[in-house]
Structures are given as structure tokens and as C-alpha cells.
Design a protein around this motif. Structure first.
Motif, PDB file in Angstrom:
ATOM      1  N   GLU A 127       0.839  -1.198   0.000  1.00 42.52           N
ATOM      2  CA  GLU A 127       0.000   0.000   0.000  1.00 42.52           C
ATOM      3  C   GLU A 127       0.873   1.247   0.000  1.00 42.52           C
ATOM      4  O   GLU A 127       2.009   1.233   0.517  1.00 42.52           O
ATOM      5  N   HIS A 128       0.314   2.300  -0.560  1.00 41.71           N
ATOM      6  CA  HIS A 128       1.073   3.549  -0.637  1.00 41.71           C
ATOM      7  C   HIS A 128       0.071   4.698  -0.656  1.00 41.71           C
ATOM      8  O   HIS A 128      -0.914   4.662  -1.403  1.00 41.71           O
ATOM      9  N   THR A 129       0.319   5.690   0.172  1.00 41.42           N
ATOM     10  CA  THR A 129      -0.544   6.871   0.217  1.00 41.42           C
ATOM     11  C   THR A 129       0.261   8.067  -0.265  1.00 41.42           C
ATOM     12  O   THR A 129       1.363   8.318   0.226  1.00 41.42           O
ATOM     13  N   GLN A 130      -0.306   8.789  -1.207  1.00 42.43           N
ATOM     14  CA  GLN A 130       0.393   9.946  -1.753  1.00 42.43           C
ATOM     15  C   GLN A 130      -0.530  11.154  -1.743  1.00 42.43           C
ATOM     16  O   GLN A 130      -1.727  11.022  -2.023  1.00 42.43           O
ATOM     17  N   PRO A 131       0.009  12.346  -1.475  1.00 41.93           N
ATOM     18  CA  PRO A 131      -0.833  13.535  -1.600  1.00 41.93           C
ATOM     19  C   PRO A 131      -1.154  13.783  -3.071  1.00 41.93           C
ATOM     20  O   PRO A 131      -0.288  13.606  -3.929  1.00 41.93           O
ATOM     21  N   VAL A 132      -2.374  14.143  -3.340  1.00 41.30           N
ATOM     22  CA  VAL A 132      -2.784  14.468  -4.707  1.00 41.30           C
ATOM     23  C   VAL A 132      -2.543  15.946  -4.933  1.00 41.30           C
ATOM     24  O   VAL A 132      -3.151  16.788  -4.272  1.00 41.30           O
ATOM     25  N   SER A 133      -1.640  16.245  -5.840  1.00 39.77           N
ATOM     26  CA  SER A 133      -1.330  17.635  -6.127  1.00 39.77           C
ATOM     27  C   SER A 133      -2.248  18.149  -7.230  1.00 39.77           C
ATOM     28  O   SER A 133      -2.541  17.442  -8.186  1.00 39.77           O
ATOM     29  N   ALA A 134      -2.663  19.394  -7.045  1.00 39.16           N
ATOM     30  CA  ALA A 134      -3.520  19.994  -8.075  1.00 39.16           C
ATOM     31  C   ALA A 134      -2.711  20.303  -9.333  1.00 39.16           C
ATOM     32  O   ALA A 134      -3.269  20.460 -10.432  1.00 39.16           O
ATOM     33  N   GLU A 135      -1.369  20.382  -9.187  1.00 35.90           N
ATOM     34  CA  GLU A 135      -0.548  20.814 -10.334  1.00 35.90           C
ATOM     35  C   GLU A 135       0.234  19.666 -10.966  1.00 35.90           C
ATOM     36  O   GLU A 135       0.378  19.631 -12.195  1.00 35.90           O
ATOM     37  N   TYR A 136       0.777  18.771 -10.133  1.00 34.99           N
ATOM     38  CA  TYR A 136       1.732  17.791 -10.651  1.00 34.99           C
ATOM     39  C   TYR A 136       1.175  16.377 -10.556  1.00 34.99           C
ATOM     40  O   TYR A 136       0.304  16.073  -9.755  1.00 34.99           O
ATOM     41  N   GLU A 137       1.724  15.506 -11.409  1.00 36.45           N
ATOM     42  CA  GLU A 137       1.321  14.114 -11.352  1.00 36.45           C
ATOM     43  C   GLU A 137       1.920  13.461 -10.110  1.00 36.45           C
ATOM     44  O   GLU A 137       2.913  13.917  -9.552  1.00 36.45           O
ATOM     45  N   THR A 138       1.287  12.387  -9.717  1.00 35.06           N
ATOM     46  CA  THR A 138       1.693  11.649  -8.516  1.00 35.06           C
ATOM     47  C   THR A 138       1.771  10.173  -8.888  1.00 35.06           C
ATOM     48  O   THR A 138       1.014   9.693  -9.720  1.00 35.06           O
ATOM     49  N   TRP A 139       2.684   9.479  -8.220  1.00 35.82           N
ATOM     50  CA  TRP A 139       2.822   8.041  -8.451  1.00 35.82           C
ATOM     51  C   TRP A 139       2.497   7.299  -7.165  1.00 35.82           C
ATOM     52  O   TRP A 139       3.019   7.621  -6.103  1.00 35.82           O
ATOM     53  N   VAL A 140       1.613   6.331  -7.284  1.00 36.76           N
ATOM     54  CA  VAL A 140       1.226   5.479  -6.158  1.00 36.76           C
ATOM     55  C   VAL A 140       1.828   4.097  -6.419  1.00 36.76           C
ATOM     56  O   VAL A 140       1.475   3.442  -7.402  1.00 36.76           O
ATOM     57  N   LEU A 141       2.754   3.673  -5.524  1.00 40.32           N
ATOM     58  CA  LEU A 141       3.593   2.509  -5.818  1.00 40.32           C
ATOM     59  C   LEU A 141       3.482   1.421  -4.753  1.00 40.32           C
ATOM     60  O   LEU A 141       4.388   1.254  -3.926  1.00 40.32           O
ATOM     61  N   PRO A 142       2.420   0.664  -4.737  1.00 43.54           N
ATOM     62  CA  PRO A 142       2.347  -0.435  -3.777  1.00 43.54           C
ATOM     63  C   PRO A 142       3.103  -1.687  -4.241  1.00 43.54           C
ATOM     64  O   PRO A 142       3.302  -2.612  -3.452  1.00 43.54           O
ATOM     65  N   SER A 143       3.533  -1.700  -5.501  1.00 44.68           N
ATOM     66  CA  SER A 143       4.282  -2.863  -5.994  1.00 44.68           C
ATOM     67  C   SER A 143       4.912  -2.512  -7.331  1.00 44.68           C
ATOM     68  O   SER A 143       4.582  -1.481  -7.940  1.00 44.68           O
ATOM     69  N   GLU A 144       5.831  -3.382  -7.791  1.00 46.37           N
ATOM     70  CA  GLU A 144       6.379  -3.223  -9.135  1.00 46.37           C
ATOM     71  C   GLU A 144       5.419  -3.801 -10.169  1.00 46.37           C
ATOM     72  O   GLU A 144       5.437  -3.395 -11.326  1.00 46.37           O
ATOM     73  N   GLU A 145       4.616  -4.772  -9.759  1.00 41.41           N
ATOM     74  CA  GLU A 145       3.728  -5.455 -10.693  1.00 41.41           C
ATOM     75  C   GLU A 145       2.604  -4.550 -11.182  1.00 41.41           C
ATOM     76  O   GLU A 145       2.320  -4.462 -12.359  1.00 41.41           O
ATOM     77  N   LEU A 146       1.975  -3.869 -10.236  1.00 47.37           N
ATOM     78  CA  LEU A 146       0.904  -2.928 -10.575  1.00 47.37           C
ATOM     79  C   LEU A 146       1.114  -1.649  -9.767  1.00 47.37           C
ATOM     80  O   LEU A 146       1.302  -1.698  -8.556  1.00 47.37           O
ATOM     81  N   TYR A 147       1.119  -0.535 -10.448  1.00 45.60           N
ATOM     82  CA  TYR A 147       1.242   0.758  -9.772  1.00 45.60           C
ATOM     83  C   TYR A 147       0.494   1.793 -10.618  1.00 45.60           C
ATOM     84  O   TYR A 147       0.033   1.495 -11.725  1.00 45.60           O
ATOM     85  N   MET A 148       0.382   3.000 -10.083  1.00 45.05           N
ATOM     86  CA  MET A 148      -0.551   3.938 -10.700  1.00 45.05           C
ATOM     87  C   MET A 148       0.013   5.351 -10.798  1.00 45.05           C
ATOM     88  O   MET A 148       0.678   5.838  -9.878  1.00 45.05           O
ATOM     89  N   LYS A 149      -0.276   5.974 -11.909  1.00 48.08           N
ATOM     90  CA  LYS A 149       0.054   7.394 -12.084  1.00 48.08           C
ATOM     91  C   LYS A 149      -1.241   8.186 -11.929  1.00 48.08           C
ATOM     92  O   LYS A 149      -2.277   7.806 -12.494  1.00 48.08           O
TER      93      LYS A 149
END
Lengths: 206, 165
Positions: free
Chosen positions: B82-104
Motif C-alpha cells: 500500500e502507498h498513500t500519496q498527496p494528490v497535487s492539483a498541479e503535478y502528477e503523482t505516483w502510487v507505488l504499492p508494488s512493481e507489478e501494478l502501480y498507478m500514475k
């Protein structure tokens, strides 16, 4: 005797006016002196026979009774106003419809307030799978109230593959490698860097 | 005449009430000014399985596990990452709970009903899903990923008000 004269005589008997003040009346009717003496004797007899001041029996109860009477009078005034208002509602052409509508709107607003205070369900607006062999289907899980995206056509992960997860708690931007290091506690675990095309490169740190 | 007046009175009251209620309903979660986090995105990789979990397996929040059980036909759900990231109104964010599946994650700003986000789900070096969503605090979206033997990998995203819950 005129009322005005009677008023002067009364004041004279009470001692507020002197003989000189009603000289004209005394000249007209000398028997007024006897009447004054008789009135004074009556007053002395009354004062002699009855106490001038008398203690109120059960004074605390008297005060309670007094304040209770005052409150009762106030409540009567309030109920009177309320009953007049309710009479207007029931008797007026506009009163009952307005009151009914206002009650309905109050329940509606309370209901919407309650609805609004609950979280809106997240929803999927649009999906796209770059690989044409993949299909994304969106559904609502009714019981859970959750939106589900099902990806079909994906290659399975080989059973022998060890899928390792991470629990990053912090990150640090790296200027030298133009990337970001992710830490689990104090331990660096992942390095994310982006190519010129914006492709991510994930490296596991040991 | 009397009935007409009564209907007019009722209609006026209903319209007034709807105007008030509509104003209340359209209120969105307040979003901070540009540059400040617009909430936190929690992303998790979950293994859905019928096999009993090991004692040292990380378990999920009870409510989430229940929702997963209602949405998928598996008996057990194990938190792999699991990974919690602040959502920026300006910049992209990466949520990385694993190498197999992760999210931009890219914010699209507040919209009616929540926060608009553009999500890209990556599997290793490939994007397998692009989706536009409206997320609201406490209401997750489940993504059913690839099969893994008899099990299945799931990716869950949820908007949260705080970094850690």
C-alpha cells in the motif's frame, strides 16, 4: 356638598389641611368639627383593637403562591397567542396549505441534508485500454455500493512469480538521477525515474 | 378559487425548498488553492484468494474486506502493498504499492460529487488502463487485475482526507 368640598373636608380630617384651609366650609357648616372628632375616635378605636402590622402567615408559601400566579398569567398569554396562530392556520385559506408544504419541505431538506452528509459514491467516467486485446468493463457492486473496473484479456502472472509489495512511508527527490527514492521507514526500497518520454522506470533498492 | 390558491401556495413552498436543497446538494468538498494537496490517494495491491491466509499476512480494514467480499467471489483478501500519496492539483503523482501494478495520478480538479482524477494503471513497463474517475472520500474504486495462479490481483484506490488512517 360638592365633590371638591368633600375632598377638602376629607383631607382636613386626615390632617393634611388646617382649619384655616377650610375656613369657608367651617363657617358654612360648623358641625364639621364634630364629624372630624368622631372620625378620629373611630380611627383610634380601630388602631387600638387591631394590630397595625401583622405578620403574613407562612411568608415563603405566600411568595411561592405569588410567583406561581404570575407564571400562570404569563402562560395564559403565550397559549392565547399560540391558539390565535393555530386558528389562523386552520381557518385561513392560505394557512393550511402553507403549513403543510412547509412541513413537507422541512422533511425533504432534513432528508437531503442526511443524504448529503453521507459520502457520494465514487464513479468511473471513462475507461480506455491502450492494448486492444484488453477490455475494461465497469460495474456497480450493488451490495457493497462500490464501483468495480474489470480488466479482461490480461496475461496472467505466472504462478511461480513472487509478487512483492511495498509500503512506502516517505520519499525524496534525487537531483543526480532525476528520480525519486521511496523509503519504508528509513530503508530505501524503490527508485522511480522517468525517461525523456515520460516512461517510468522502477528499480528495487536493496 | 380556494383550491387554486392552495395549490399555488404548495407549489411556491416546494420550489423554495428545492432551491434551498439544491444549494445544499451542490456543495462540494472544499478544495485548497493551487499547489496544495487536494487530498490523499491511497492505493493498495491485494491478493484475492480462496486459500487461507498465513498468520503473518497483512490483513485489510474490516469494512474494505467486507466490500471486497461482496464484489468478488473470493473468500480471503491479503494486503500485499500500500502507498498513500498527496494528490497535487498541479503535478502528477505516483502510487507505488508494488512493481507489478502501480498507478500514475493526475488531478483534474474538483467536480460535482468529488475530485476528478485521471488514473493510469501500469503493469511493469506498460499502461494497461487509462481511466477518468470522480473520487469521493471514503468511496473506493476496485480494479480487477490479472490472474495469479488460482488467485487474482486487485488494485484499490481510495481518496482520503488524511495521510494515514
Amino acid at each position: 356638598m360638592k365633590d371638591e368640598d368633600l375632598f377638602r373636608v376629607t383631607r382636613w380630617i386626615d390632617g393634611e389641611l388646617t382649619d384655616q384651609d377650610i375656613k369657608d366650609l367651617l363657617e358654612r357648616d360648623p358641625s364639621l368639627v364634630e364629624e372630624r372628632e368622631a372620625a378620629r375616635e373611630i380611627g383610634q378605636t380601630i388602631r387600638r383593637e387591631f394590630e397595625a402590622e401583622r405578620e403574613v402567615p407562612f411568608p415563603d408559601m405566600f411568595n411561592r403562591q405569588l410567583f406561581r400566579r404570575i407564571d400562570d398569567e404569563r402562560q395564559k398569554t403565550v397559549w392565547s397567542s399560540a391558539s390565535r396562530f393555530f386558528s389562523w392556520i386552520t381557518l385561513s385559506e392560505w394557512g393550511l396549505p402553507l403549513a403543510s408544504s412547509a412541513t413537507l419541505m422541512m422533511f425533504l431538506c432534513v432528508g437531503l441534508q442526511f443524504q448529503g452528509s453521507r459520502h457520494f459514491r465514487s464513479r468511473v467516467v471513462h475507461t480506455f485500454t491502450p492494448n486492444p486485446a484488453h477490455v475494461a468493463k465497469t460495474s456497480e457492486s450493488g451490495a457493497a455500493g462500490v464501483t468495480v473496473i474489470s480488466l479482461q484479456g490480461l496475461d496472467p502472472v505466472p504462478e511461480s512469480t513472487q509478487v512483492m509489495g511495498f509500503f512506502p512511508t516517505s520519499s525524496r527527490k534525487e537531483s543526480l538521477v532525476a528520480g525519486t527514492t521511496y523509503f519504508e521507514g528509513k530503508r530505501p526500497r524503490l527508485l522511480l525515474s522517468l525517461t525523456q518520454d515520460g516512461e517510468p522506470r522502477l528499480s528495487r533498492l536493496r | 378559487m380556494r383550491n387554486r390558491r392552495a395549490m399555488l401556495a404548495a407549489l411556491a413552498a416546494i420550489l423554495a425548498g428545492l432551491a434551498v436543497a439544491g444549494g445544499q446538494e451542490s456543495g462540494n468538498p472544499a478544495q485548497p488553492a493551487t499547489g496544495l494537496p487536494a487530498g490523499f490517494l491511497w492505493g493498495a495491491l491485494i491478493r484475492a484468494t480462496d486459500q487461507p491466509l498465513k498468520d503473518d499476512a497483512k490483513v485489510l480494514d474490516e469494512g474494505l474486506a467486507e466490500h471486497l467480499g461482496q464484489s468478488f467471489s473470493f473468500r480471503n483478501f491479503q494486503l500485499l502493498g500500500e502507498h498513500t500519496q498527496p494528490v497535487s492539483a498541479e503535478y502528477e503523482t505516483w502510487v507505488l504499492p508494488s512493481e507489478e501494478l502501480y498507478m500514475k495520478v493526475d488531478s483534474k480538479g474538483p467536480v460535482s460529487g468529488g475530485l476528478g482524477l485521471h488514473l493510469q494503471l501500469w503493469r511493469r513497463q506498460n499502461v494497461i488502463l487509462k481511466t477518468d474517475v470522480v473520487l469521493n472520500s471514503g468511496s473506493p474504486i476496485f480494479i480487477a487485475g490479472p490472474k495469479w495462479g488460482e488467485d487474482q490481483l486487485l488494485f484499490v484506490v481510495q481518496l482520503r482526507d488524511q495521510a494515514a488512517e
